[in-house]
Write a protein that holds these residues in place. Structure first.
Motif, short mmCIF file in Angstrom:
data_model
loop_
_atom_site.label_atom_id
_atom_site.label_comp_id
_atom_site.label_asym_id
_atom_site.label_seq_id
_atom_site.Cartn_x
_atom_site.Cartn_y
_atom_site.Cartn_z
N ASP A 180 -3.40 -5.91 -5.01
CA ASP A 180 -3.11 -4.58 -4.94
C ASP A 180 -4.27 -3.79 -4.04
OD1 ASP A 180 -1.35 -4.58 -6.79
OD2 ASP A 180 -2.70 -3.56 -8.44
N ALA A 181 -3.87 -2.71 -3.40
CA ALA A 181 -4.81 -2.06 -2.57
C ALA A 181 -5.93 -1.37 -2.87
CB ALA A 181 -3.76 -1.16 -1.44
N ASP A 182 -6.04 -1.01 -4.17
CA ASP A 182 -6.86 -0.31 -4.97
C ASP A 182 -8.34 -0.99 -5.25
OD1 ASP A 182 -5.91 -1.67 -7.07
OD2 ASP A 182 -5.28 0.04 -7.86
N LYS A 238 7.57 6.07 -13.64
CA LYS A 238 7.89 4.87 -12.81
C LYS A 238 7.66 3.91 -13.71
CE LYS A 238 6.62 5.37 -8.08
NZ LYS A 238 5.81 5.12 -6.86
N ALA A 288 7.94 -3.55 -2.12
CA ALA A 288 7.08 -3.62 -0.83
C ALA A 288 6.32 -4.88 -0.69
CB ALA A 288 6.00 -2.33 -1.20
N ASP A 341 4.28 1.30 2.28
CA ASP A 341 5.54 1.56 1.61
C ASP A 341 5.65 2.97 1.70
OD1 ASP A 341 7.73 1.35 -0.12
OD2 ASP A 341 6.31 1.27 -1.96
N CYS A 397 0.83 -1.09 0.17
CA CYS A 397 0.17 0.15 0.01
C CYS A 397 0.90 1.32 -0.13
CB CYS A 397 -0.91 0.00 1.41
SG CYS A 397 -1.88 -1.45 1.49
N ASN A 414 9.82 4.82 1.05
CA ASN A 414 8.99 4.36 -0.16
C ASN A 414 10.04 3.67 -0.80
OD1 ASN A 414 8.32 4.89 -3.31
ND2 ASN A 414 6.79 4.33 -2.30
N GLY A 445 9.02 1.31 -3.44
CA GLY A 445 8.28 0.97 -4.84
C GLY A 445 7.31 -0.27 -4.65
N ARG A 468 -10.84 -6.88 -14.69
CA ARG A 468 -10.12 -5.78 -13.73
C ARG A 468 -11.05 -4.65 -13.68
NH1 ARG A 468 -4.62 -3.15 -13.02
NH2 ARG A 468 -4.11 -4.11 -10.93
N GLN A 517 -8.47 -3.14 -7.31
CA GLN A 517 -8.97 -3.51 -9.07
C GLN A 517 -8.79 -5.02 -9.11
OE1 GLN A 517 -5.29 -0.60 -10.81
NE2 GLN A 517 -7.24 -0.60 -12.31
N THR A 519 -3.81 6.51 -9.56
CA THR A 519 -2.50 5.43 -9.91
C THR A 519 -1.22 5.85 -9.34
OG1 THR A 519 -1.12 4.23 -11.43
CG2 THR A 519 -2.19 6.20 -11.98
N LYS A 520 -0.58 4.79 -8.71
CA LYS A 520 0.75 5.11 -8.16
C LYS A 520 1.92 4.79 -9.01
CE LYS A 520 -1.54 6.24 -4.35
NZ LYS A 520 -2.94 5.83 -4.64
N1 UDP Z 1 2.43 0.75 -4.41
C1 UDP Z 1 3.48 0.75 -3.74
N2 UDP Z 1 4.43 1.18 -3.74
C2 UDP Z 1 4.47 2.25 -4.76
C3 UDP Z 1 3.65 2.35 -5.74
C4 UDP Z 1 2.62 1.44 -5.67
O1 UDP Z 1 3.22 -0.05 -2.65
O2 UDP Z 1 5.66 3.11 -4.79
C5 UDP Z 1 1.00 -0.28 -4.53
C6 UDP Z 1 -0.10 0.41 -4.46
O3 UDP Z 1 -0.66 1.00 -3.55
C7 UDP Z 1 -1.11 -0.58 -5.05
C8 UDP Z 1 -0.22 -1.19 -6.00
O4 UDP Z 1 1.38 -1.01 -5.62
O5 UDP Z 1 -1.88 -1.23 -3.92
C9 UDP Z 1 -0.41 -1.06 -7.42
O6 UDP Z 1 -0.20 0.30 -7.51
P1 UDP Z 1 -1.31 1.22 -8.71
O7 UDP Z 1 -2.66 0.51 -8.41
O8 UDP Z 1 -1.14 2.53 -8.37
O9 UDP Z 1 -0.88 0.83 -10.15
P2 UDP Z 1 -1.69 0.50 -11.38
O10 UDP Z 1 -2.78 -0.35 -10.99
O11 UDP Z 1 -2.38 1.80 -11.70
O12 UDP Z 1 -0.69 0.11 -12.43
#
Ligand code: UDP
Ligand code: MG
Length: 321
Positions: A101-103, A218, A84, A50, A17, A78, A80, A204, A105, A212-213
């Protein structure tokens, strides 16, 4: 790490997260439900912070108090997504390990059907996206180009449209943890480990909250990491280029000699200038490639620890040390 080694859970859920305070409550509710509905006696939900700059860690502390299944791993900064995730995996005590993932998805509710497959003898059940809702065409295009390039360059078959959402067996995790490399492209490393691996098709969803992170920079970094840690083919590309250059130079030399005897001397400096520029660029390109790998070798030989855990927060109030 914190628990005595003989205490093994049936299931560990690992979630990295980064600034996910808005998603955490809903995430916890759905993951907890999914674990209850899945046929497991003991489970743990490992949330890795993270180095978030929002209220993520406070939320995690509250969740640990509220639910004794929750363990929060707090990293010192952090690192990445991939590191993490590695930190959470290192802490997992489960027979099966569920990564998401935490979001939100990746729907936590898929735990049950994925676990069923795993119990039927599949070591890795990885989520493969049928659709990717809420993603820009640009991201989809980049993802496609990335996977095409990767599968062309890499000797390990890394499936397309697959993230880190998966369920894996203990033995796969143990092998993964025994791989010491610094640049970790985890889905690729798991593909490399082998055993029985199967895709699980799913839809998804969109991000539950927040943004998005993975901004473009990145993502590019991630792609470079993936390709250069899985293939040395780009390095070898220098060879056909060099051969082509030599042949071309031979033809040009021949042309120059013939022109000289034909009395047609110095027929235009522009072409020469172009050729010089072209070849210097080619050399630079090769140098850049070598530099890339050399840099990576440098990072690897340092053998630094992958991450530093600040504290592990469990329900009994111990910091896990
Ligand atoms: N995350 C993390 N460290 C980072 C970037 C992202 O732990 O530096 C985590 C974020 O919280 C999420 C997962 O990695 O749970 C995927 O990130 P994100 O959903 O933003 O990526 P996307 O789905 O947009 O590719
Ligand atoms: Mg996401």
């Amino acid at each position: 790490m914190a628990l005595p080694e003989n205490i093994i859970m049936d299931l560990s859920v690992v979630i990295p997260c980064y600034n996910e305070e808005e998603s955490l409550a809903e995430l916890h509710r759905r993951v907890e439900n999914a674990c209850r509905n899945a046929d497991v006696e003991t489970y743990e939900i490992i949330l890795v912070n993270d180095g978030s700059s929002d209220g993520t860690i406070e939320m995690m502390r509250a969740l640990v108090k509220q639910n004794h299944h929750v363990v929060a791993v707090n990293l010192s900064r952090n690192y990445g997504h991939q590191l993490a995730l590695s930190a959470g995996l290192a802490e997992a005590c489960g027979d099966y390990i569920f990564v998401l993932d935490a979001d939100l998805q990746d729907p936590p509710e898929l735990l049950m059907p994925m676990l069923e497959r795993a119990r039927n003898g599949v070591d890795v059940v990885y989520g493969q996206r049928k659709t990717r809702r809420g993603e820009t065409w640009f991201k989809l295009f980049c993802a496609r180009a990335f996977y095409r390039t990767l599968s062309f360059l890499s000797e390990t078959k890394i499936p397309e449209n697959v993230g880190d959402f998966r369920l894996m067996s203990r033995r796969v995790l143990d092998h993964l943890l025994s791989m010491p490399e610094q640049q970790r492209f985890i889905r690729g490393m798991i593909a490399w480990i082998g055993f029985k691996q199967e895709a699980f098709l799913y839809e998804r969803d969109e991000r539950f909250a927040g943004v998005t992170k993975y901004p473009l920079l990145k993502l590019i970094h991630f792609a470079v990491d993936a390709i250069s840690s899985f293939s040395i083919r780009p390095l070898r590309l220098a060879i056909p280029f060099a051969l082509m250059g030599i042949v071309l130079a031979g033809v040009l030399a021949l042309y120059a000699i013939l022109s000289y005897f034909g009395g047609n001397v110095f027929p235009g400096w522009a072409s020469l200038a172009t050729i010089v520029t072209f070849f210097s660029s080619l050399q630079l390109l090769c140098l850049a490639l070598i530099g890339e790998y050399l840099g990576r070798t440098f990072i690897e030989v340092k053998r630094r620890p992958l991450f530093i855990v600040s504290d592990v927060i469990r329900e009994d109030g111990s910091d896990g040390k």
